[in-house]
Design an enzyme around this catalytic site. Structure first.
Site, PDB file in Angstrom:
ATOM      1  N   PRO A 105      43.556  37.542 -31.568  1.00  0.00           N
ATOM      2  CA  PRO A 105      43.087  37.865 -30.209  1.00  0.00           C
ATOM      3  C   PRO A 105      43.956  37.332 -29.066  1.00  0.00           C
ATOM      4  O   PRO A 105      43.561  36.434 -28.319  1.00  0.00           O
ATOM      5  CB  PRO A 105      41.697  37.236 -30.190  1.00  0.00           C
ATOM      6  N   CYS A 106      45.116  37.928 -28.883  1.00  0.00           N
ATOM      7  CA  CYS A 106      46.017  37.493 -27.826  1.00  0.00           C
ATOM      8  C   CYS A 106      45.410  37.709 -26.435  1.00  0.00           C
ATOM      9  O   CYS A 106      45.829  37.060 -25.474  1.00  0.00           O
ATOM     10  CB  CYS A 106      47.374  38.188 -27.955  1.00  0.00           C
ATOM     11  N   HIS A 107      44.398  38.577 -26.340  1.00  0.00           N
ATOM     12  CA  HIS A 107      43.729  38.775 -25.054  1.00  0.00           C
ATOM     13  C   HIS A 107      42.957  37.530 -24.621  1.00  0.00           C
ATOM     14  O   HIS A 107      42.605  37.393 -23.457  1.00  0.00           O
ATOM     15  CB  HIS A 107      42.800  39.996 -25.110  1.00  0.00           C
TER      16      HIS A 107
END
Length: 184
Positions: free
Chosen positions: A140-142
């Site tokens: 989950p780079c967000h």
């Protein structure tokens, strides 16, 4: 002098062994392309439109599609999918493994991640590693933001608009491009 440039393996067999299979998935955010090589996911990316593919019966791709759809439907918070971690190395792998551990609805800053991987002055390098994430959503780079709580970039189509949608989907409040502090 003659140099033998032949490879030490049968290239045709190697190509068959490393064949990438893919599926497209339509979600509320847009089209996703999910790729796998045998039993590991090699890429999950957001597209502007679907890419033509050959039908696949790969069970890893089917499960990835099911889990992504459940996430977008609000029914999944933790992914359990086999990722091709062996395709990454060094600092990039270290950073993305930290990112993979950020729980649903939680956030870390680039600086936090730099400290966790033992390179506290490498915030910008962390940003580059996060920006090269091959498994959007699942890793989950967000959920990575600036230490000032601002949203700093998102490499998928839609950029910060997509990142904002994903964070709001996870119940984060975004005001003026910043994540609001949650009341305890």
């Amino acid at each position: 002098m003659t140099i033998d440039l032949r490879l030490p393996y049968d290239i045709e067999s190697k190509l068959i062994m490393t064949q990438i299979e893919a599926v497209n998935l339509k979600t509320s955010v847009g089209w996703w392309r999910i790729e796998a090589c045998e039993s590991e996911l090699t890429r999950i990316e957001l597209l502007t439109s679907p890419i033509s593919i050959t039908a696949s019966s790969n069970p890893v791709l089917k499960e990835a599609g099911r889990q992504l759809q459940a996430y977008f439907d609000g029914n999944l918070k933790v992914f359990s999918l086999p990722l091709a971690w062996s395709s990454l190395s060094g600092f990039r792998r270290d950073v993305l493994q930290v990112v993979a551990g950020i729980p649903f609805g939680e956030l870390l800053s680039y600086g936090d991640i730099a400290k966790l991987v033992g390179k506290p002055a490498s915030g910008q390098a962390v940003g580059a590693a996060v920006g090269s994430n091959p498994w959007l959503i699942v890793v989950p780079c967000h959920r990575v933001i600036g230490s000032d709580r601002k949203l700093h970039g998102f490499s998928a189509p839609g950029g910060l608009v997509t990142k904002t949608w994903l964070l709001q989907h996870e119940k984060q409040e975004i005001i003026g491009g910043k994540v609001s502090l949650k009341e305890s």
